[in-house]
Design an enzyme around this catalytic site. Sequence first.
Site, PDB file in Angstrom:
ATOM      1  N   SER A 124     -87.303-118.863 -24.972  1.00  0.00           N
ATOM      2  CA  SER A 124     -88.501-119.681 -25.161  1.00  0.00           C
ATOM      3  C   SER A 124     -88.310-121.032 -24.497  1.00  0.00           C
ATOM      4  O   SER A 124     -87.174-121.513 -24.327  1.00  0.00           O
ATOM      5  CB  SER A 124     -88.759-119.883 -26.658  1.00  0.00           C
ATOM      6  N   TYR A 167     -86.666-122.120 -35.487  1.00  0.00           N
ATOM      7  CA  TYR A 167     -87.056-121.310 -34.330  1.00  0.00           C
ATOM      8  C   TYR A 167     -86.370-121.824 -33.064  1.00  0.00           C
ATOM      9  O   TYR A 167     -85.775-121.058 -32.299  1.00  0.00           O
ATOM     10  CB  TYR A 167     -88.577-121.349 -34.172  1.00  0.00           C
TER      11      TYR A 167
END
Length: 680
Positions: free
Chosen positions: A557, A570
């Site tokens: 990501s 996250y």
Amino acid sequence: MDHVIDELLDRSHRLGADPRNTNYAGGNTSAKGHAPDPVTGRDVELLWVKGSGGDLGTLKEDGLAVLRLDRLRALAGVYPGVEREDEMVAAFDYCLHGRGGAAPSIDTAMHGLVEAAHVDHLHPDAGIALATARDGEELTRRVFGDRVVWVPWRRPGFQLGLDIAAVKEANPQAIGCVLGGHGITAWGATSQECEARSLEIIRTAEEYLAAHGRPDPFGPVLSAPLPEAVRHERAAALLPVVRGLASSDVRQVGHYTDTPEVLDFLSRAEHPRLAALGTSCPDHFLRTKVAPLVLDLPPDAPLDRAVERLRELHAAYRADYTAYYERHAAPDSPPMRGADPAIVLVPGVGMFSFGKDKQTARVAGEFYVNAINVMRGAESVSAYEPIPESEKFRIEYWELEEAKLRRMPRPKPLAGRVALVTGAGSGIGAATARRLAAEGACVVLADRDLAAAEKVAAEIGAGAYRTSDVAVAVRVDVTSEEGVVGAVRAAVLAFGGVDLVVNNAGLSLSRSLLETTLDDWDLQHDVMARGSFLVSRECARVLVEQGMGGDIVYISSKNAVFAGPNNLAYGAAKADQAHQVRLLAAELGEHGIRVNGVNPDGVVRGSGIFASGWGANRAAVYGVEEERLGEFYAQRTLLKREVLPDHVAAAVYALTGADLTHTTGLHIPVDAGVPAAFLR
């Protein structure tokens, strides 16, 4: 004309639907009738016959070759003789009616020259059992009297068509013939009569073998098959090694078969002798090669010894196959296509078959099961005696077969590769699985939601003969070591191994530091950091055993390098994944395994993560409406473009296709340009 075609297709479908009648893509059917000549308007007599490469069970009208019978029969007057009979295949083009439909097969002469309105040529196991028996001619008389006539072995072609036409003319009472070493042919005045005669020959042969055959033609049992769970575990352990060996020349996909016929054959004393004789019917050995590789150890031999022995036998097989080629090759023979086995037999475990794709590998295994049935039948009433090795070579390296191979389309970039994609039931995972399959890969879709993965697999395989030839779905919780081991084992048993791994499974909970619980932290690290580690580790075992290199791709990501608000767990888990890429690239490079990553951002539409609540949380953080979150993300990028799952899938393909062969340890941003996430 239409009713002739409809009857022919219906008959073909019925015959082809029953494997007792013929093998997949084996045999052909035909019908003769009249239709107007498009130029003169006068009726001409035509032949409709299954074209080259088609399958009777799924035959459609566009799979029929259409030829003018007057011109086809006239070829007999210019036939230059058996030494030049291959020239007649090109002559068929001058007999086509209109555009002619499908390409005529080598068996076209058989159908056109036989004086009967309808002709079937089939490869039933029971018929080939008689055709390959040492005393096949006498058995044919004993089983059928003068109702079915023996035709000695001859390679398929124009001369065989002339031979069968002469046999029919000389035996008006006959309904068909047994072709030595090959199969059967039947004829009739109507489609119904022809089909009935084909079935009469097949069923009569089956009944004779059942009534007169010895009960144990393969000899006594020497070693019983392993219990199912044990043999599947052993198959999964051996398959990657064997696949790597079978791919020494060209990368292959594998198929595993442990049907009762295979296990019984391999349990008995005579299987080494019979396997060494090879198969006989041309359709069989063109797909199974001249003979299989047979492991000569008992089922309970230590695994490391079995692997060592397979390597030894593979080296011997390659030497033997090369010698076979050199014994029979002429100066104008096509070059040797490869010396690896297509069939590997492991007593107690089953059969591994290999091909350029899953369907080819599966069909090769099905053909060898046909060969086992043939050997059983022949040995039960006589002795199995296939056609001579020299004749096998003449067909395997036939210029007509070589020309057929040259006409095949070029393989897709990922043909022969097996991809395992986690989180493949939706979003980026589903898009990646679709893209890899579209580029030729076999795909294993792993997801906690099995129904979602099965739905995507069905969509991917919608155009295939069997969905499982292209895509299979497996349920996996990537946080479970046992679950990951099981999923990788399922991939190996489905396709023979793994070549391309995409660590995509993930989730996200948007929390500030003070709101993040230990459970929040553990869950996200378990799924993404721990899960990626488990999947990479188990797949790396397979990749190393195969010895063919491979790819591992992490869907990380932008948040792995960008510090966004309310995103601690996250972002930290994604940073863990990002560094796994670097660590594994450094460790696995010596095995030819490349490890790379993709850093997406703002993939809202189609995303399982955003749909599960992450989108609402991020929209609240940025103060925008959730349905406009994708637009918001796009506007903050340099390119002002929204990122979709397909864009991420394209990056995975770019990393794993044929171009970036020397790239490892790389992270590709797919975020439409977020300067704060530029890699440094």
